[in-house]
Write a protein that holds these residues in place. Sequence first.
Motif, PDB file in Angstrom:
ATOM      1  N   ARG A  16       0.836  -1.202   0.000  1.00 11.13           N
ATOM      2  CA  ARG A  16       0.000   0.000   0.000  1.00 11.13           C
ATOM      3  C   ARG A  16       0.871   1.251   0.000  1.00 11.13           C
ATOM      4  O   ARG A  16       0.545   2.246  -0.653  1.00 11.13           O
ATOM      5  CB  ARG A  16      -0.915  -0.010   1.224  1.00 11.13           C
ATOM      6  N   ASP A  17       1.972   1.200   0.736  1.00 12.15           N
ATOM      7  CA  ASP A  17       2.909   2.330   0.755  1.00 12.15           C
ATOM      8  C   ASP A  17       3.451   2.588  -0.647  1.00 12.15           C
ATOM      9  O   ASP A  17       3.584   3.736  -1.091  1.00 12.15           O
ATOM     10  CB  ASP A  17       4.062   2.008   1.708  1.00 12.15           C
ATOM     11  N   LEU A  18       3.791   1.517  -1.365  1.00  9.01           N
ATOM     12  CA  LEU A  18       4.299   1.651  -2.732  1.00  9.01           C
ATOM     13  C   LEU A  18       3.236   2.256  -3.639  1.00  9.01           C
ATOM     14  O   LEU A  18       3.536   3.129  -4.461  1.00  9.01           O
ATOM     15  CB  LEU A  18       4.733   0.277  -3.261  1.00  9.01           C
ATOM     16  N   ARG A  19       1.998   1.789  -3.483  1.00 12.36           N
ATOM     17  CA  ARG A  19       0.914   2.306  -4.316  1.00 12.36           C
ATOM     18  C   ARG A  19       0.725   3.803  -4.104  1.00 12.36           C
ATOM     19  O   ARG A  19       0.560   4.574  -5.055  1.00 12.36           O
ATOM     20  CB  ARG A  19      -0.375   1.539  -4.022  1.00 12.36           C
ATOM     21  N   ARG A  20       0.739   4.228  -2.847  1.00 10.11           N
ATOM     22  CA  ARG A  20       0.621   5.665  -2.537  1.00 10.11           C
ATOM     23  C   ARG A  20       1.764   6.452  -3.174  1.00 10.11           C
ATOM     24  O   ARG A  20       1.564   7.535  -3.727  1.00 10.11           O
ATOM     25  CB  ARG A  20       0.650   5.882  -1.029  1.00 10.11           C
ATOM     26  N   THR A  21       2.961   5.905  -3.062  1.00 11.61           N
ATOM     27  CA  THR A  21       4.136   6.587  -3.588  1.00 11.61           C
ATOM     28  C   THR A  21       4.067   6.743  -5.094  1.00 11.61           C
ATOM     29  O   THR A  21       4.383   7.801  -5.660  1.00 11.61           O
ATOM     30  CB  THR A  21       5.415   5.828  -3.193  1.00 11.61           C
ATOM     31  N   ALA A  27       1.307  12.098  -9.917  1.00 13.42           N
ATOM     32  CA  ALA A  27       0.564  13.353  -9.794  1.00 13.42           C
ATOM     33  C   ALA A  27       1.499  14.548  -9.662  1.00 13.42           C
ATOM     34  O   ALA A  27       1.327  15.575 -10.329  1.00 13.42           O
ATOM     35  CB  ALA A  27      -0.377  13.283  -8.591  1.00 13.42           C
ATOM     36  N   GLY A  28       2.511  14.414  -8.803  1.00 13.66           N
ATOM     37  CA  GLY A  28       3.425  15.530  -8.580  1.00 13.66           C
ATOM     38  C   GLY A  28       4.244  15.892  -9.799  1.00 13.66           C
ATOM     39  O   GLY A  28       4.357  17.063 -10.168  1.00 13.66           O
ATOM     40  N   THR A  29       4.822  14.883 -10.458  1.00 15.21           N
ATOM     41  CA  THR A  29       5.623  15.177 -11.645  1.00 15.21           C
ATOM     42  C   THR A  29       4.743  15.675 -12.792  1.00 15.21           C
ATOM     43  O   THR A  29       5.190  16.488 -13.608  1.00 15.21           O
ATOM     44  CB  THR A  29       6.418  13.940 -12.097  1.00 15.21           C
ATOM     45  N   ALA A  97       8.310  20.566  -0.887  1.00 15.95           N
ATOM     46  CA  ALA A  97       8.884  21.902  -1.090  1.00 15.95           C
ATOM     47  C   ALA A  97       9.026  22.225  -2.578  1.00 15.95           C
ATOM     48  O   ALA A  97       8.696  23.338  -3.016  1.00 15.95           O
ATOM     49  CB  ALA A  97      10.251  21.986  -0.405  1.00 15.95           C
ATOM     50  N   THR A  98       9.490  21.272  -3.372  1.00 17.46           N
ATOM     51  CA  THR A  98       9.679  21.543  -4.806  1.00 17.46           C
ATOM     52  C   THR A  98       8.343  21.769  -5.509  1.00 17.46           C
ATOM     53  O   THR A  98       8.244  22.584  -6.425  1.00 17.46           O
ATOM     54  CB  THR A  98      10.430  20.387  -5.492  1.00 17.46           C
ATOM     55  N   LEU A  99       7.306  21.054  -5.074  1.00 16.99           N
ATOM     56  CA  LEU A  99       5.976  21.237  -5.659  1.00 16.99           C
ATOM     57  C   LEU A  99       5.471  22.657  -5.441  1.00 16.99           C
ATOM     58  O   LEU A  99       4.950  23.308  -6.358  1.00 16.99           O
ATOM     59  CB  LEU A  99       5.001  20.225  -5.050  1.00 16.99           C
ATOM     60  N   LEU A 100       5.641  23.160  -4.216  1.00 15.01           N
ATOM     61  CA  LEU A 100       5.169  24.518  -3.902  1.00 15.01           C
ATOM     62  C   LEU A 100       5.974  25.576  -4.647  1.00 15.01           C
ATOM     63  O   LEU A 100       5.418  26.583  -5.104  1.00 15.01           O
ATOM     64  CB  LEU A 100       5.250  24.748  -2.385  1.00 15.01           C
ATOM     65  N   ILE A 217      -2.364  14.957  -2.106  1.00 13.18           N
ATOM     66  CA  ILE A 217      -1.968  13.582  -2.424  1.00 13.18           C
ATOM     67  C   ILE A 217      -0.570  13.283  -1.897  1.00 13.18           C
ATOM     68  O   ILE A 217      -0.317  12.248  -1.268  1.00 13.18           O
ATOM     69  CB  ILE A 217      -2.012  13.354  -3.953  1.00 13.18           C
ATOM     70  N   ARG A 218       0.348  14.194  -2.118  1.00 15.86           N
ATOM     71  CA  ARG A 218       1.754  13.966  -1.762  1.00 15.86           C
ATOM     72  C   ARG A 218       1.960  13.955  -0.250  1.00 15.86           C
ATOM     73  O   ARG A 218       2.858  13.266   0.247  1.00 15.86           O
ATOM     74  CB  ARG A 218       2.617  15.035  -2.433  1.00 15.86           C
ATOM     75  N   ALA A 219       1.159  14.695   0.493  1.00 18.67           N
ATOM     76  CA  ALA A 219       1.328  14.771   1.946  1.00 18.67           C
ATOM     77  C   ALA A 219       1.047  13.433   2.626  1.00 18.67           C
ATOM     78  O   ALA A 219       1.476  13.205   3.767  1.00 18.67           O
ATOM     79  CB  ALA A 219       0.415  15.853   2.521  1.00 18.67           C
TER      80      ALA A 219
END
Length: 435
Positions: A16-21, A27-29, A97-100, A217-219
Motif C-alpha cells: 500500500r505504501d508503494l501504491r501511494r508513492t 501526480a506531482g511530476t 517543497a519543490t511542488l510549492l 496527495i503527496r502529503a
Amino acid sequence: MTAIDRPPIDRPTPTRDLRRTVVSAFAGTSIEWYDFFLFGSAAALVFPEVFFPTAQPGVGLLLSFMTYGVAFVVRPLGGIIFGRLGDIIGRRKILIATLLMMGGGTFLIGCVPGYDAIGLWATVALVLLRAVQGLGLGGEWGGAATLSAEHADGAGKVGSRGLHASWMQLGVPAGNLLAVGALFVMNAVLPEDQFLAWGWRIPFLASAVLVVITFWIRAAVHESPLFDEAQTDERPVRTMLRTSWRQVLMTIGIRIASDVSYYVFAVFALSYIANTLNLAASVGLTGVLVGCALQFAVIPVSAHLSDRIGRRPVYVIGAVAVGAWAFVAWPLIDTAVAGLAVLAIAIGIAAQGIMYGPMAAFITEMFPTRVRSSGAGFGYQVAGIFGGALAPFIAQLLTRTFETTSAVSVYVAITAAVAVVSALLATETSGRKLS
C-alpha cells in the motif's frame, strides 16, 4: 558519516505504501512538468510578442528560447540543494517543497505584465520566475525517482522496479498534454489578439488549483524505508562526487539524447512550423499532443521490458530509434503538409519514450542509498543544460546558419550516438537490490 536515530514509524503495508508513492510521484511530476512545459510552449508561441515585441521576429524568438533555457541552467543547482537535503532529511519533505516552488513560480508568471506595460522589468521578472521553476524542478526528479525505486524494493518488487519507477516518467507526457492542451484550447476559442493579451495567462493561473490537489496527495506519502534504515552522510554531495563520479558521467551521457530529441520536437518544431513554414500553430501542438499520448503506451512497455532483458539494451534501442527517425522526420516536416508534420513530431516524441521508460530505474540504481538523491538529481539536471536548455536554441541557430533542417537531424543523431556509448559503458543494474 553518522547514524541518526529515528523514531519508529507507523506505516501501512509495504504494498500500500508503494501504491501511494507511485500515485504521488505521477501526480506531482505531472503538475511540475505541466508548469515547465507550459512555459516552453508559450516561449515558442507567445512570449516573443508579449515580452520581446521590439526585437526582430527571429531575434525575439531566440531571446524567448534563452529565457526558456534559464531553468535548465539553474536545475543542477536545484538538484544539488534538494538532492543534498533529500539525502539528509528525507525525500518526502523535499518533494513537497519543490511542488510549492514550481506551482508558485508558474502562478506568478501568469501575473507578470507584458513589455508594453512595464518595459524591461517584465523580462527581468520572467527570467527570475523561470529560475524559481528551474530550482523546483531540479529537486523534483531525483527525489521522486529515488522515493519510487526505494519503495519498490521495500515492497519486495525488485523484479518490477523499472515499471514502478516509470510511473513518475509518465508525469512528463501527462504534464505536456495538460500544458499544450490548455494553450491549444485557449488559442482555439479566442481571437489572436485576445489570446496574446490575456488568454495565455489562464493556464498559468490555473496551476494554483492543481498544486493544491497534488499537495494533498503527496502529503499522505511516507518516507522511503531504505532511507529510514540507512546511515546518513553529512556531506552527500562531496561523497557523491568523490565516490560516484563515473556514475554521474554515465548519467549525463545517457540523458543528453533524450532531452535533445524531446525538446527539438516538443518546442523547436512548434516555432519552426508556425514561423518558417507558416502553418497554423495548431499543427505543431497536435503533433505534440499525439506524441505525448503515444508515450503513455511506450514508457511503461519499455520500462517493463527493461525489467526483463535489462536497462542497457532497451536504452540502446531507444537511442538508435531517435537518431534514425531524425533523418526521416525533418524532411516530412519540410513538406509543409500538416498531416505529415503531425506524424513526424508524434513518432519522434514516442521514440524518445523508449529511452525515458527505464531511465528512472537505470539512473537511481547506479548510486548507493546515502547519496542516491544527490547523485541521481545532479547527473540528471546537469545533462539538462547540454540537452534541453540548448536544444531549441541550437536547432534554431542551425537552421538559420545552414538554411536546412538536415543540420538538426545530424545534431540529434550525434547526441544519440553519445547515449549509445554511455549506455554500453554503464553497469547493468536491473534485478539488483538497492540495499
